[in-house]
Scaffold this motif. Structure first.
Motif, PDB file in Angstrom:
ATOM      1  N   ASN A  80       0.752  -1.302  -0.045  1.00 58.01           N
ATOM      2  CA  ASN A  80      -0.006   0.127  -0.164  1.00 58.01           C
ATOM      3  C   ASN A  80       1.005   1.379   0.141  1.00 58.01           C
ATOM      4  OD1 ASN A  80      -1.954  -1.933   0.074  1.00 58.01           O
ATOM      5  ND2 ASN A  80      -2.558  -1.268   2.322  1.00 58.01           N
ATOM      6  N   ILE A  81       0.491   2.179  -0.990  1.00 60.24           N
ATOM      7  CA  ILE A  81       1.345   3.421  -1.105  1.00 60.24           C
ATOM      8  C   ILE A  81       0.509   4.813  -0.985  1.00 60.24           C
ATOM      9  CG2 ILE A  81       2.959   4.767  -2.368  1.00 60.24           C
ATOM     10  CD1 ILE A  81       3.694   2.070  -4.123  1.00 60.24           C
ATOM     11  N   GLU A 123      -3.209   0.416  -3.999  1.00 54.07           N
ATOM     12  CA  GLU A 123      -3.192  -0.779  -3.331  1.00 54.07           C
ATOM     13  C   GLU A 123      -2.632  -1.914  -4.185  1.00 54.07           C
ATOM     14  OE1 GLU A 123      -6.262  -2.056  -0.401  1.00 54.07           O
ATOM     15  OE2 GLU A 123      -6.893  -3.652  -1.988  1.00 54.07           O
ATOM     16  N   ASN A 124      -1.644  -2.613  -3.865  1.00 54.15           N
ATOM     17  CA  ASN A 124      -1.117  -3.777  -4.929  1.00 54.15           C
ATOM     18  C   ASN A 124      -1.215  -3.229  -6.444  1.00 54.15           C
ATOM     19  OD1 ASN A 124      -0.993  -5.555  -3.023  1.00 54.15           O
ATOM     20  ND2 ASN A 124      -3.206  -5.871  -3.200  1.00 54.15           N
ATOM     21  N   GLY A 125      -0.643  -1.997  -6.558  1.00 52.46           N
ATOM     22  CA  GLY A 125      -0.299  -1.319  -7.877  1.00 52.46           C
ATOM     23  C   GLY A 125      -1.343  -0.813  -8.473  1.00 52.46           C
ATOM     24  N   LYS A 126      -2.866  -0.852  -7.833  1.00 48.35           N
ATOM     25  CA  LYS A 126      -3.889  -0.215  -8.468  1.00 48.35           C
ATOM     26  C   LYS A 126      -4.085   0.881  -7.415  1.00 48.35           C
ATOM     27  CE  LYS A 126      -5.472  -2.774 -11.875  1.00 48.35           C
ATOM     28  NZ  LYS A 126      -5.511  -4.309 -11.891  1.00 48.35           N
ATOM     29  N   ILE A 127      -4.775   2.221  -8.094  1.00 50.18           N
ATOM     30  CA  ILE A 127      -5.242   3.313  -7.437  1.00 50.18           C
ATOM     31  C   ILE A 127      -6.467   2.923  -6.863  1.00 50.18           C
ATOM     32  CG2 ILE A 127      -5.980   5.771  -7.784  1.00 50.18           C
ATOM     33  CD1 ILE A 127      -4.116   6.066 -10.117  1.00 50.18           C
ATOM     34  N   LYS A 128      -6.662   3.358  -5.372  1.00 51.86           N
ATOM     35  CA  LYS A 128      -7.853   2.752  -4.692  1.00 51.86           C
ATOM     36  C   LYS A 128      -8.813   4.202  -4.429  1.00 51.86           C
ATOM     37  CE  LYS A 128      -9.009  -1.085  -3.170  1.00 51.86           C
ATOM     38  NZ  LYS A 128      -9.839  -2.083  -3.973  1.00 51.86           N
ATOM     39  N   HIS A 177      -9.073   3.426   7.708  1.00 55.96           N
ATOM     40  CA  HIS A 177      -8.396   2.107   7.735  1.00 55.96           C
ATOM     41  C   HIS A 177      -7.389   1.800   6.679  1.00 55.96           C
ATOM     42  CE1 HIS A 177     -10.618   0.796   4.288  1.00 55.96           C
ATOM     43  NE2 HIS A 177     -11.660   1.595   4.625  1.00 55.96           N
ATOM     44  N   PHE A 178      -6.865   2.510   5.693  1.00 53.02           N
ATOM     45  CA  PHE A 178      -6.055   2.129   4.575  1.00 53.02           C
ATOM     46  C   PHE A 178      -4.585   2.356   5.368  1.00 53.02           C
ATOM     47  CE2 PHE A 178      -3.269   3.043   1.043  1.00 53.02           C
ATOM     48  CZ  PHE A 178      -3.869   2.066   0.146  1.00 53.02           C
ATOM     49  N   VAL A 179      -3.873   1.382   5.575  1.00 56.85           N
ATOM     50  CA  VAL A 179      -2.315   1.404   6.160  1.00 56.85           C
ATOM     51  C   VAL A 179      -1.436   1.475   5.088  1.00 56.85           C
ATOM     52  CG1 VAL A 179      -1.019   0.431   7.810  1.00 56.85           C
ATOM     53  CG2 VAL A 179      -3.374   0.151   8.184  1.00 56.85           C
ATOM     54  N   ALA A 180      -0.659   2.483   4.964  1.00 53.43           N
ATOM     55  CA  ALA A 180       0.244   2.694   4.007  1.00 53.43           C
ATOM     56  C   ALA A 180       1.406   2.250   4.462  1.00 53.43           C
ATOM     57  CB  ALA A 180       0.536   4.396   3.725  1.00 53.43           C
TER      58      ALA A 180
END
Lengths: 207, 318
Positions: free
Chosen positions: A2-3, A26-31, A39-42
């Motif tokens: 996650n970036i 997330e896993n190479g896809k823009i979320k 809750h999105f943990v980078a």
């Protein structure tokens, strides 16, 4: 993985987006673009303050000098492009071998998946300007458009046949807007710089 | 117009363009009468007894010329065959002088084929009142007897035109057959006429003839009851209108696979000679719905009908 890219000026013309905001990947896809849920943990955070965040760029005419001693291989070219944010390369047909058969186009595409290689097929066989290439089979092989590169089609009736034939199948034709005869031996715009350096100029009237 | 007499009846057959439905129906009915009922055989008659039909072919032809010859002989006419591509014109004689000489030889019907559009019209302008001209193909302009025999064949196998969607596939641009077919189908009231081919082989502005243009064979064949194929001349690839190789066949060839896109049991006609594997697959060319050989037979009856009708209509004038 996650970036999160924070505080960048996010520009996405296709979605009419141009504002300073955050992006979550997330896993190479823009979320998420904008408000990123708590809750999105980078696993990695990039601060893009004062920088632009853009979709992958497309180079619509990349001509790797594959057979020049100092020329780049297509792989080198592809890696260099990727480092500068270019994720798609369109390769004009005047490479070696000329992209006038589906086999040549398929072979070229196999060189790289990232950046994506998009061949531009030859409009005429061997770029001779004498016979329409098999455009529909080139399209099936992955050609995204058709062009005679910088070689002119001297017979304008033949050029019209090419346009007509391509139009029958909704194919895109790219024409170099330059008269090869007027531009011949020129290496720079015809102007003071060319004059000063002793270069043959390419006149405005050639375009 | 030049092809009508004062009573608006046909005295020459130069083009389908400008004919009325009655003109066409009259020829089709007359052709039907030349068949002996239930046998498929064509009668021998005396309609042209004592007359001479001159076949003036300035362009090579096999079946058109031989069916005109057979038709003339079935009507008991004398036949003079002139293969002009190898004779007087190569000695410098003008078309007009050739025609005047044949008139002096007392020929009453001239069947003219020429590579120049308008040639038959030119001949018709320069003959005496009692001579009938039949256009057997002029340049890219018209081939009326071919269109009539096609209409005869369609009517025989599929009946009423207003119920039929018809597609013409191939080189419309250079085709005198296609132009005459389109005219005839429109006059007879076909439900829809389509042309299918790459844009390089479809003439600009053809929509003004009332046809629908398709560049995709399968799309164009959807809902079609009659498929009219045209011969693809291989020189079209030499002149840069098509890619070399099999591209045309792949995209526009009628195969058992592409035939599925049309209505079930769609009728297939072709003016011949057919190029197997170039515009049509062998299996399809030999299938029961292909009536290509029947067209040839019908061509004799149609040409008999045209010759007997025209000589009747020129008779009263002199």
């Amino acid at each position: 993985m996650n970036i999160v890219i924070k505080n960048g000026r996010v520009i996405d013309v296709a979605n009419k987006l141009d504002k300073t905001t955050d992006i979550a990947i997330e896993n190479g896809k823009i979320k998420h673009i904008g408000d990123i849920p708590a809750h999105f943990v980078a696993t990695q955070t990039i601060d893009a303050r004062d920088r632009w965040v853009l979709p992958g760029l497309i180079d619509i005419c990349n001509r790797p000098q594959m057979h020049h001693p100092q020329g780049a291989s297509l792989i080198n070219e592809a890696n260099a492009a990727l480092k500068r944010g270019i994720t798609t390369l369109c390769i004009p047909p005047d490479c070696d071998p000329i992209l006038d058969t589906s086999a040549n186009a398929i072979r070229l595409k196999q060189n790289s998946t990232l950046p994506a290689i998009h061949p531009i097929g030859a409009l005429t066989t061997a770029l001779s300007g004498e016979a329409i290439a098999d455009l529909t089979s080139l399209k099936e092989a992955g050609c995204v458009a058709f062009s005679n590169a910088q070689r002119p089609i001297a017979d304008t009736k033949m050029l019209r046949h090419c346009y007509d034939y391509a139009a029958s199948f909704n194919l895109t034709v790219i024409v170099a807007p330059q008269c090869a005869m007027l531009a011949k031996v020129g290496i720079a715009h015809e102007g003071f710089v060319a004059l000063r350096l002793g270069w043959h100029g390419i006149p405005v009237s050639s375009e | 117009m030049l092809q009508f007499n004062k009573q608006k009846r046909l005295k020459h057959l130069l083009t389908i363009d400008g004919l009325k439905k009655d003109h066409i129906t009259e020829i089709l009915n007359r052709a039907e009468d030349f068949f002996i009922p239930h046998t498929g055989e064509i009668k021998q008659t005396n309609d042209l007894h004592g007359k001479t039909v001159a076949n003036l072919f300035f362009e090579p032809s096999t079946r058109t010329r031989s069916t005109f010859e057979l038709a003339a002989k079935k009507l008991s006419a004398n036949v003079l065959n002139l293969d002009i591509s190898h004779s007087s014109t190569s000695k410098g004689e003008s078309l007009r002088d050739t025609v005047r000489n044949l008139q002096a030889m007392q020929c009453q019907v001239f069947v003219v084929r020429h590579s120049a559009s308008g040639a038959a019209h030119f001949v018709a302008e320069h003959v005496n009142e009692d001579v009938a001209i039949i256009n057997a193909g002029d340049g890219c302009h018209a081939h009326p007897t071919q269109a009539l025999l096609d209409m005869f064949t369609i009517r025989k196998h599929r009946g009423e035109f207003h119920k039929l969607n018809v597609a013409i596939i191939g080189d419309i641009l250079h085709s005198r057959v296609a132009r005459s077919q389109i005219n005839a189908l429109q006059i007879l009231g076909a439900a829809q006429v389509r042309v299918i081919g790459p844009q390089t082989l479809i003439p600009k502005h053809i929509e003004q003839m009332g046809v629908k243009v398709f560049h995709d064979l399968r799309q164009g064949l959807q809902g079609v009851d009659v498929i009219m194929m045209l011969r693809l001349q291989l020189e079209r690839m030499q002149s840069g209108l098509l890619p070399k190789g099999n591209a045309y066949y792949r995209l526009f060839g009628l195969t058992s696979e592409s035939y599925q896109a049309a209505n079930p049991d769609a009728l297939i006609i072709h003016p011949g000679p057919i190029n197997r594997g170039v515009e049509i697959d062998s299996d399809i060319a030999d299938s029961p719905n292909a009536v290509i050989l029947d067209q040839v037979t019908n061509g004799i009856a149609i040409r008999m009908a045209v010759m007997s009708l025209l000589t009747e209509n020129t008779k009263g004038l002199t």
